[in-house]
Design a protein around this motif. Structure first.
Motif, PDB file in Angstrom:
ATOM      1  N   ASN A 217     -87.129  -8.420  63.535  1.00  0.00           N
ATOM      2  CA  ASN A 217     -85.919  -9.048  64.099  1.00  0.00           C
ATOM      3  C   ASN A 217     -84.871  -9.340  63.039  1.00  0.00           C
ATOM      4  O   ASN A 217     -84.101 -10.286  63.163  1.00  0.00           O
ATOM      5  N   ILE A 218     -84.894  -8.551  61.988  1.00  0.00           N
ATOM      6  CA  ILE A 218     -83.863  -8.696  60.954  1.00  0.00           C
ATOM      7  C   ILE A 218     -82.962  -7.466  61.041  1.00  0.00           C
ATOM      8  O   ILE A 218     -83.459  -6.333  60.993  1.00  0.00           O
ATOM      9  N   THR A 219     -81.677  -7.690  61.213  1.00  0.00           N
ATOM     10  CA  THR A 219     -80.747  -6.561  61.248  1.00  0.00           C
ATOM     11  C   THR A 219     -79.875  -6.587  59.990  1.00  0.00           C
ATOM     12  O   THR A 219     -79.636  -7.645  59.403  1.00  0.00           O
ATOM     13  N   ALA A 220     -79.430  -5.414  59.600  1.00  0.00           N
ATOM     14  CA  ALA A 220     -78.546  -5.285  58.436  1.00  0.00           C
ATOM     15  C   ALA A 220     -77.428  -4.332  58.827  1.00  0.00           C
ATOM     16  O   ALA A 220     -77.676  -3.171  59.170  1.00  0.00           O
ATOM     17  N   ASN A 221     -76.211  -4.834  58.829  1.00  0.00           N
ATOM     18  CA  ASN A 221     -75.065  -4.037  59.260  1.00  0.00           C
ATOM     19  C   ASN A 221     -73.912  -4.148  58.275  1.00  0.00           C
ATOM     20  O   ASN A 221     -73.861  -5.073  57.454  1.00  0.00           O
ATOM     21  N   VAL A 222     -73.010  -3.205  58.424  1.00  0.00           N
ATOM     22  CA  VAL A 222     -71.846  -3.129  57.541  1.00  0.00           C
ATOM     23  C   VAL A 222     -70.587  -3.261  58.389  1.00  0.00           C
ATOM     24  O   VAL A 222     -70.469  -2.596  59.425  1.00  0.00           O
ATOM     25  N   VAL A 223     -69.674  -4.104  57.960  1.00  0.00           N
ATOM     26  CA  VAL A 223     -68.350  -4.163  58.591  1.00  0.00           C
ATOM     27  C   VAL A 223     -67.369  -3.545  57.593  1.00  0.00           C
ATOM     28  O   VAL A 223     -67.378  -3.886  56.402  1.00  0.00           O
ATOM     29  N   ALA A 224     -66.584  -2.595  58.084  1.00  0.00           N
ATOM     30  CA  ALA A 224     -65.664  -1.873  57.198  1.00  0.00           C
ATOM     31  C   ALA A 224     -64.206  -2.140  57.599  1.00  0.00           C
ATOM     32  O   ALA A 224     -63.649  -1.417  58.429  1.00  0.00           O
ATOM     33  N   PRO A 225     -63.617  -3.181  57.017  1.00  0.00           N
ATOM     34  CA  PRO A 225     -62.220  -3.480  57.352  1.00  0.00           C
ATOM     35  C   PRO A 225     -61.271  -2.443  56.768  1.00  0.00           C
ATOM     36  O   PRO A 225     -61.552  -1.838  55.729  1.00  0.00           O
ATOM     37  N   GLY A 226     -60.170  -2.254  57.470  1.00  0.00           N
ATOM     38  CA  GLY A 226     -59.082  -1.426  56.934  1.00  0.00           C
ATOM     39  C   GLY A 226     -58.130  -2.323  56.172  1.00  0.00           C
ATOM     40  O   GLY A 226     -58.565  -3.139  55.366  1.00  0.00           O
ATOM     41  N   PHE A 227     -56.838  -2.190  56.445  1.00  0.00           N
ATOM     42  CA  PHE A 227     -55.876  -3.024  55.729  1.00  0.00           C
ATOM     43  C   PHE A 227     -55.688  -4.349  56.465  1.00  0.00           C
ATOM     44  O   PHE A 227     -55.301  -4.364  57.628  1.00  0.00           O
ATOM     45  N   ILE A 228     -55.973  -5.411  55.762  1.00  0.00           N
ATOM     46  CA  ILE A 228     -55.955  -6.747  56.360  1.00  0.00           C
ATOM     47  C   ILE A 228     -54.806  -7.547  55.761  1.00  0.00           C
ATOM     48  O   ILE A 228     -54.532  -7.445  54.557  1.00  0.00           O
ATOM     49  N   GLN A 229     -54.172  -8.326  56.634  1.00  0.00           N
ATOM     50  CA  GLN A 229     -53.100  -9.199  56.155  1.00  0.00           C
ATOM     51  C   GLN A 229     -53.705 -10.337  55.348  1.00  0.00           C
ATOM     52  O   GLN A 229     -54.277 -11.268  55.913  1.00  0.00           O
ATOM     53  N   THR A 230     -53.646 -10.234  54.027  1.00  0.00           N
ATOM     54  CA  THR A 230     -54.164 -11.293  53.151  1.00  0.00           C
ATOM     55  C   THR A 230     -53.188 -11.460  52.002  1.00  0.00           C
ATOM     56  O   THR A 230     -52.195 -10.730  51.911  1.00  0.00           O
ATOM     57  N   GLU A 231     -53.507 -12.395  51.106  1.00  0.00           N
ATOM     58  CA  GLU A 231     -52.668 -12.580  49.903  1.00  0.00           C
ATOM     59  C   GLU A 231     -52.524 -11.258  49.154  1.00  0.00           C
ATOM     60  O   GLU A 231     -51.479 -10.964  48.595  1.00  0.00           O
ATOM     61  N   MET A 232     -53.622 -10.455  49.203  1.00  0.00           N
ATOM     62  CA  MET A 232     -53.623  -9.188  48.473  1.00  0.00           C
ATOM     63  C   MET A 232     -52.559  -8.232  49.025  1.00  0.00           C
ATOM     64  O   MET A 232     -51.827  -7.598  48.269  1.00  0.00           O
TER      65      MET A 232
ATOM     66  N   ALA B 185     -76.262  -8.821  69.631  1.00  0.00           N
ATOM     67  CA  ALA B 185     -76.256  -7.643  68.744  1.00  0.00           C
ATOM     68  C   ALA B 185     -77.639  -7.345  68.174  1.00  0.00           C
ATOM     69  O   ALA B 185     -77.764  -6.632  67.175  1.00  0.00           O
ATOM     70  N   ALA B 186     -78.685  -7.870  68.835  1.00  0.00           N
ATOM     71  CA  ALA B 186     -80.043  -7.743  68.293  1.00  0.00           C
ATOM     72  C   ALA B 186     -80.497  -6.292  68.108  1.00  0.00           C
ATOM     73  O   ALA B 186     -81.341  -6.001  67.256  1.00  0.00           O
ATOM     74  N   TYR B 187     -79.932  -5.369  68.901  1.00  0.00           N
ATOM     75  CA  TYR B 187     -80.388  -3.972  68.838  1.00  0.00           C
ATOM     76  C   TYR B 187     -79.434  -3.113  68.011  1.00  0.00           C
ATOM     77  O   TYR B 187     -79.517  -1.886  68.032  1.00  0.00           O
ATOM     78  N   ILE B 188     -78.526  -3.745  67.294  1.00  0.00           N
ATOM     79  CA  ILE B 188     -77.586  -3.011  66.434  1.00  0.00           C
ATOM     80  C   ILE B 188     -77.992  -3.244  64.984  1.00  0.00           C
ATOM     81  O   ILE B 188     -77.956  -4.377  64.496  1.00  0.00           O
ATOM     82  N   SER B 189     -78.425  -2.188  64.313  1.00  0.00           N
ATOM     83  CA  SER B 189     -78.782  -2.327  62.899  1.00  0.00           C
ATOM     84  C   SER B 189     -78.525  -1.018  62.172  1.00  0.00           C
ATOM     85  O   SER B 189     -78.645   0.060  62.753  1.00  0.00           O
ATOM     86  N   GLY B 190     -78.143  -1.127  60.924  1.00  0.00           N
ATOM     87  CA  GLY B 190     -77.804   0.066  60.135  1.00  0.00           C
ATOM     88  C   GLY B 190     -76.469   0.655  60.558  1.00  0.00           C
ATOM     89  O   GLY B 190     -76.139   1.795  60.211  1.00  0.00           O
ATOM     90  N   ALA B 191     -75.696  -0.106  61.300  1.00  0.00           N
ATOM     91  CA  ALA B 191     -74.412   0.402  61.809  1.00  0.00           C
ATOM     92  C   ALA B 191     -73.275   0.091  60.835  1.00  0.00           C
ATOM     93  O   ALA B 191     -73.346  -0.859  60.064  1.00  0.00           O
ATOM     94  N   VAL B 192     -72.254   0.928  60.918  1.00  0.00           N
ATOM     95  CA  VAL B 192     -71.019   0.654  60.182  1.00  0.00           C
ATOM     96  C   VAL B 192     -69.953   0.404  61.246  1.00  0.00           C
ATOM     97  O   VAL B 192     -69.631   1.302  62.024  1.00  0.00           O
ATOM     98  N   LEU B 193     -69.486  -0.821  61.298  1.00  0.00           N
ATOM     99  CA  LEU B 193     -68.496  -1.186  62.326  1.00  0.00           C
ATOM    100  C   LEU B 193     -67.109  -1.256  61.674  1.00  0.00           C
ATOM    101  O   LEU B 193     -66.829  -2.175  60.901  1.00  0.00           O
ATOM    102  N   PRO B 194     -66.263  -0.267  61.962  1.00  0.00           N
ATOM    103  CA  PRO B 194     -64.933  -0.300  61.359  1.00  0.00           C
ATOM    104  C   PRO B 194     -64.035  -1.308  62.078  1.00  0.00           C
ATOM    105  O   PRO B 194     -64.110  -1.422  63.299  1.00  0.00           O
ATOM    106  N   VAL B 195     -63.224  -2.022  61.315  1.00  0.00           N
ATOM    107  CA  VAL B 195     -62.183  -2.891  61.899  1.00  0.00           C
ATOM    108  C   VAL B 195     -60.908  -2.469  61.185  1.00  0.00           C
ATOM    109  O   VAL B 195     -60.424  -3.129  60.261  1.00  0.00           O
ATOM    110  N   ASP B 196     -60.432  -1.275  61.566  1.00  0.00           N
ATOM    111  CA  ASP B 196     -59.392  -0.641  60.744  1.00  0.00           C
ATOM    112  C   ASP B 196     -58.273  -0.009  61.569  1.00  0.00           C
ATOM    113  O   ASP B 196     -57.518   0.829  61.060  1.00  0.00           O
ATOM    114  N   GLY B 197     -58.181  -0.372  62.841  1.00  0.00           N
ATOM    115  CA  GLY B 197     -57.100   0.168  63.671  1.00  0.00           C
ATOM    116  C   GLY B 197     -57.153   1.684  63.816  1.00  0.00           C
ATOM    117  O   GLY B 197     -56.151   2.316  64.148  1.00  0.00           O
ATOM    118  N   GLY B 198     -58.333   2.275  63.547  1.00  0.00           N
ATOM    119  CA  GLY B 198     -58.499   3.718  63.701  1.00  0.00           C
ATOM    120  C   GLY B 198     -58.237   4.514  62.431  1.00  0.00           C
ATOM    121  O   GLY B 198     -58.347   5.740  62.425  1.00  0.00           O
TER     122      GLY B 198
END
Ligand code: NDP
Length: 234
Positions: free
Chosen positions: A162-177, A216-229
């Motif tokens: 019951n341990i999942t490991a996932n990746v979130v891949a942001p695109g360009f985010i409005q930050t100080e950077m 999200a218990a059945y989601i693991s090893g996924a790369v979830l983009p948050v990048d507007g495509g």
């Protein structure tokens, strides 16, 4: 059910938005910082993720204050951009040591208690650059791509517990950077993004809280983009 959440680099930027999102839904949240202190209303612990002893001490602090960490968000990261020919080995290694080995140190320290609890969520903040690449970002892209292999190997090792490991891949985010980029560069970026805009840090946080949830218990090893495509297909 409220969880104990540790967000590395949760004292500012995207990490802070993630920490606030967990706190808003009633979780017990601790953010790491490197001396700046914790933002208002959040519990903080000093931690340098390039130092295994510091990571160990931060986890021990959380365990003694509120209990074992159930959700880890490995968010802390740095850039040190320059073209390949100019990049020193030190520049390459420093970025890898923070972004990739730092995430490894945190995941490793967290996993023992997660195994015992037979429940855990490991979420790694990568970047669209990890799989898309970026000129001047050989070190950064390598570190962010490495997180994908790491999360997938952890999934294969710990998936039955019951341990999942996932990746979130942001695109360009409005930050100080991105605030400090010249308007012309910002316009170029926006043109390349199918959504036609930058993302807010809250939009990244929403993906992270979802991956940490029971839904999200059945989601693991996924790369979830948050990048507007921007990076689709990669
Ligand atoms: P910021 O530069 O605003 O914040 C970086 C955070 O990482 C800070 O909290 C910083 O702590 C922490 N940190 C850096 N090095 C260490 C270290 N050795 N030990 C502990 N903490 C450390 O970054 P963002 O909020 O913009 O980015 C957060 C994550 O999202 C990063 O992994 C980044 O690569 C990724 N990302 C960002 C994007 C963007 O557009 N901004 C896009 C895609 C991915 P301190 O305050 O002490 O310096």
């Amino acid at each position: 059910m409220p969880r104990t959440v540790l967000v590395t680099g949760g004292n500012r930027g995207i990490g802070l938005a993630i920490a606030r999102a967990f706190a808003d839904q009633g979780d017990r949240v601790v953010v790491t910082h490197r001396g700046s202190g914790a933002p208002d209303g959040l519990l903080g612990v000093q931690c340098d993720i390039t130092d295994a002893a510091s990571v160990d001490a931060a986890f021990s602090f959380v365990e003694s204050e509120i209990g074992p960490v159930e959700v880890v968000v490995a968010n802390a990261g740095i850039t040190d951009d320059t073209l390949l020919l100019r990049m020193s080995e030190e520049q390459f290694e420093r970025v890898l040591d923070t972004n990739l080995t730092g995430a490894f140190r945190v995941a490793k320290r967290a996993s023992g208690k997660m195994l015992r609890a037979k429940w855990g969520r490991l979420i790694f903040i990568s970047s669209v650059i990890g799989l898309y690449g970026g000129p001047g970002q050989v070190n950064y892209a390598a570190s962010k791509a490495g997180l994908v292999g790491m999360a997938r190997s952890i999934t294969r090792e710990l998936g039955t517990r019951n341990i999942t490991a996932n990746v979130v891949a942001p695109g360009f985010i409005q930050t100080e950077m991105t605030d400090v980029l010249p308007e012309s560069r910002k316009a170029e970026i926006i043109k390349a993004v199918p959504a036609g805009r930058l993302a807010t840090a809250d939009e990244v946080a929403a993906a992270v809280t979802f991956l940490a949830s029971d839904s999200a218990a059945y989601i693991s090893g996924a790369v979830l983009p948050v990048d507007g495509g921007l990076g689709m297909g990669h």
